[in-house]
Design a protein around this motif. Structure first.
Motif, PDB file in Angstrom:
ATOM      1  N   LEU A   1       0.859  -1.170   0.000  1.00 28.64           N
ATOM      2  CA  LEU A   1       0.000   0.000   0.000  1.00 28.64           C
ATOM      3  C   LEU A   1       0.906   1.233   0.000  1.00 28.64           C
ATOM      4  O   LEU A   1       1.678   1.439   0.937  1.00 28.64           O
ATOM      5  CB  LEU A   1      -0.892  -0.010   1.240  1.00 28.64           C
ATOM      6  N   VAL A   2       0.802   2.016  -1.063  1.00 28.04           N
ATOM      7  CA  VAL A   2       1.711   3.146  -1.235  1.00 28.04           C
ATOM      8  C   VAL A   2       0.907   4.446  -1.196  1.00 28.04           C
ATOM      9  O   VAL A   2       0.003   4.647  -2.009  1.00 28.04           O
ATOM     10  CB  VAL A   2       2.475   3.040  -2.581  1.00 28.04           C
ATOM     11  N   PRO A   3       1.246   5.331  -0.253  1.00 25.50           N
ATOM     12  CA  PRO A   3       0.551   6.624  -0.217  1.00 25.50           C
ATOM     13  C   PRO A   3       1.018   7.521  -1.358  1.00 25.50           C
ATOM     14  O   PRO A   3       2.189   7.513  -1.728  1.00 25.50           O
ATOM     15  CB  PRO A   3       0.944   7.210   1.143  1.00 25.50           C
ATOM     16  N   TYR A   4       0.087   8.261  -1.914  1.00 24.63           N
ATOM     17  CA  TYR A   4       0.415   9.240  -2.943  1.00 24.63           C
ATOM     18  C   TYR A   4       0.894  10.493  -2.229  1.00 24.63           C
ATOM     19  O   TYR A   4       0.174  11.103  -1.459  1.00 24.63           O
ATOM     20  CB  TYR A   4      -0.825   9.526  -3.786  1.00 24.63           C
ATOM     21  N   ALA A   5       2.131  10.846  -2.481  1.00 28.38           N
ATOM     22  CA  ALA A   5       2.720  12.050  -1.895  1.00 28.38           C
ATOM     23  C   ALA A   5       3.444  12.794  -2.996  1.00 28.38           C
ATOM     24  O   ALA A   5       3.763  12.230  -4.046  1.00 28.38           O
ATOM     25  CB  ALA A   5       3.688  11.667  -0.776  1.00 28.38           C
TER      26      ALA A   5
ATOM     27  N   SER B   1      -7.365  -1.979   8.033  1.00 24.45           N
ATOM     28  CA  SER B   1      -6.649  -2.170   9.295  1.00 24.45           C
ATOM     29  C   SER B   1      -5.383  -1.323   9.325  1.00 24.45           C
ATOM     30  O   SER B   1      -5.070  -0.678  10.335  1.00 24.45           O
ATOM     31  CB  SER B   1      -6.302  -3.649   9.494  1.00 24.45           C
ATOM     32  N   ALA B   2      -4.654  -1.314   8.213  1.00 27.86           N
ATOM     33  CA  ALA B   2      -3.429  -0.517   8.139  1.00 27.86           C
ATOM     34  C   ALA B   2      -3.743   0.968   8.289  1.00 27.86           C
ATOM     35  O   ALA B   2      -3.032   1.693   8.993  1.00 27.86           O
ATOM     36  CB  ALA B   2      -2.705  -0.790   6.822  1.00 27.86           C
ATOM     37  N   LEU B   3      -4.820   1.432   7.672  1.00 30.30           N
ATOM     38  CA  LEU B   3      -5.154   2.853   7.727  1.00 30.30           C
ATOM     39  C   LEU B   3      -5.630   3.284   9.112  1.00 30.30           C
ATOM     40  O   LEU B   3      -5.281   4.362   9.594  1.00 30.30           O
ATOM     41  CB  LEU B   3      -6.208   3.190   6.673  1.00 30.30           C
TER      42      LEU B   3
ATOM     43  N   TYR C   1      -1.370  -7.443   8.669  1.00 30.34           N
ATOM     44  CA  TYR C   1      -1.495  -6.275   7.798  1.00 30.34           C
ATOM     45  C   TYR C   1      -0.340  -5.291   7.958  1.00 30.34           C
ATOM     46  O   TYR C   1      -0.193  -4.378   7.164  1.00 30.34           O
ATOM     47  CB  TYR C   1      -2.808  -5.532   8.075  1.00 30.34           C
ATOM     48  N   GLU C   2       0.494  -5.479   8.952  1.00 36.96           N
ATOM     49  CA  GLU C   2       1.550  -4.507   9.259  1.00 36.96           C
ATOM     50  C   GLU C   2       2.528  -4.304   8.108  1.00 36.96           C
ATOM     51  O   GLU C   2       3.075  -3.230   7.932  1.00 36.96           O
ATOM     52  CB  GLU C   2       2.308  -4.912  10.523  1.00 36.96           C
ATOM     53  N   SER C   3       2.761  -5.336   7.301  1.00 38.84           N
ATOM     54  CA  SER C   3       3.742  -5.231   6.233  1.00 38.84           C
ATOM     55  C   SER C   3       3.159  -4.606   4.957  1.00 38.84           C
ATOM     56  O   SER C   3       3.855  -4.525   3.949  1.00 38.84           O
ATOM     57  CB  SER C   3       4.315  -6.616   5.916  1.00 38.84           C
TER      58      SER C   3
ATOM     59  N   PHE D   1       2.431  -1.521   4.227  1.00 39.97           N
ATOM     60  CA  PHE D   1       3.134  -0.306   3.828  1.00 39.97           C
ATOM     61  C   PHE D   1       4.580  -0.645   3.547  1.00 39.97           C
ATOM     62  O   PHE D   1       5.188  -1.462   4.229  1.00 39.97           O
ATOM     63  CB  PHE D   1       3.078   0.764   4.935  1.00 39.97           C
ATOM     64  N   GLU D   2       5.132   0.014   2.561  1.00 37.98           N
ATOM     65  CA  GLU D   2       6.557  -0.167   2.265  1.00 37.98           C
ATOM     66  C   GLU D   2       7.352   0.260   3.496  1.00 37.98           C
ATOM     67  O   GLU D   2       7.123   1.332   4.044  1.00 37.98           O
ATOM     68  CB  GLU D   2       6.968   0.659   1.057  1.00 37.98           C
ATOM     69  N   GLY D   3       8.232  -0.588   3.941  1.00 36.22           N
ATOM     70  CA  GLY D   3       9.065  -0.249   5.076  1.00 36.22           C
ATOM     71  C   GLY D   3       8.350  -0.335   6.401  1.00 36.22           C
ATOM     72  O   GLY D   3       8.786   0.229   7.382  1.00 36.22           O
ATOM     73  N   GLY D   4       7.192  -1.022   6.467  1.00 31.02           N
ATOM     74  CA  GLY D   4       6.500  -1.193   7.733  1.00 31.02           C
ATOM     75  C   GLY D   4       5.165  -0.496   7.745  1.00 31.02           C
ATOM     76  O   GLY D   4       4.711   0.031   6.747  1.00 31.02           O
ATOM     77  N   ALA D   5       4.528  -0.472   8.897  1.00 31.45           N
ATOM     78  CA  ALA D   5       3.166   0.025   9.028  1.00 31.45           C
ATOM     79  C   ALA D   5       3.133   1.515   9.314  1.00 31.45           C
ATOM     80  O   ALA D   5       2.521   1.977  10.237  1.00 31.45           O
ATOM     81  CB  ALA D   5       2.439  -0.749  10.125  1.00 31.45           C
ATOM     82  N   GLY D   6       3.707   2.302   8.531  1.00 30.81           N
ATOM     83  CA  GLY D   6       3.548   3.721   8.764  1.00 30.81           C
ATOM     84  C   GLY D   6       4.689   4.453   8.230  1.00 30.81           C
ATOM     85  O   GLY D   6       4.764   5.539   7.952  1.00 30.81           O
TER      86      GLY D   6
END
Length: 185
Positions: A4-8, A103-105, A176-178, A180-185
């Motif tokens: 899951l990659v956030p758009y930034a 869950s991640a969000l 679900y923690e994994s 996000f790239e590089g962990g949950a946050g």
């Protein structure tokens, strides 16, 4: 493998975000995803996703976009979520990753600690039976808004389900923690 990659700013070009809009349209998902008529083109999609109060996340299955979710309408400690799963990932894959995304969000943490949100809320037109069945598998129905979904095609408001998702709704043992790239946050 899902990420899951956030758009930034700077991590996706404008043309990639516009291409996501075109994929939604090409797959015939636009009339239900953009039900209220506020997003009518790749440019309005891009402008909406670039707003400071909108947070887009793209779920990748390997290197291919599988789903979009964006959060907006931040009030108190909840935000409204919008969800789109591309057709190739309907079915088992979507049932697997949807609760992981939510869950991640809902477990995102502030830099100094503590959760950013306590809950997510979705508004789903009741006449979209497929979406209603889908979201009620992992979210809880918090109520019904008699005229909660504006239909741009008919120019009338229609009944909508209010769906909520909190940390208490995270299925026990869900990994679900994994996401996000590089962990949950």
């Amino acid at each position: 493998m899902y990420k899951l990659v956030p758009y930034a700013s700077g991590n996706f070009s404008d043309s990639i975000i516009r291409a996501l809009y075109h994929r939604v349209v090409d797959e015939g998902l636009h009339s239900t995803l953009f039900y209220d008529g506020c997003i009518t083109s790749a440019d309005t999609f891009l402008e909406t996703m670039q707003r400071i109060d909108t947070h887009l996340f793209i779920l990748f299955a390997n290197a291919e976009p599988a789903a979009l979710v964006w959060l907006n309408r931040h009030q108190m400690r909840f935000m409204q979520f919008h969800f789109c799963v591309f057709r190739k990932f309907w079915g088992k894959a979507a049932r697997e990753f949807a609760p992981k995304i939510l869950s991640a969000l809902v477990t995102l943490e502030e830099v100094g600690g503590g959760y950013i949100l306590d809950s997510l809320m979705g508004i789903v037109p009741q006449k979209n039976k497929l979406a209603c069945r889908y979201v009620t598998k992992w979210g809880r129905v918090a109520g019904c808004l008699p005229l909660g979904a504006y239909n741009a095609q008919t120019k009338e408001s229609e009944p909508a389900l209010i769906i909520s998702f909190t940390r208490e709704d995270i299925p026990e043992g869900l990994e679900y923690e994994s996401l996000f790239e590089g962990g949950a946050g």
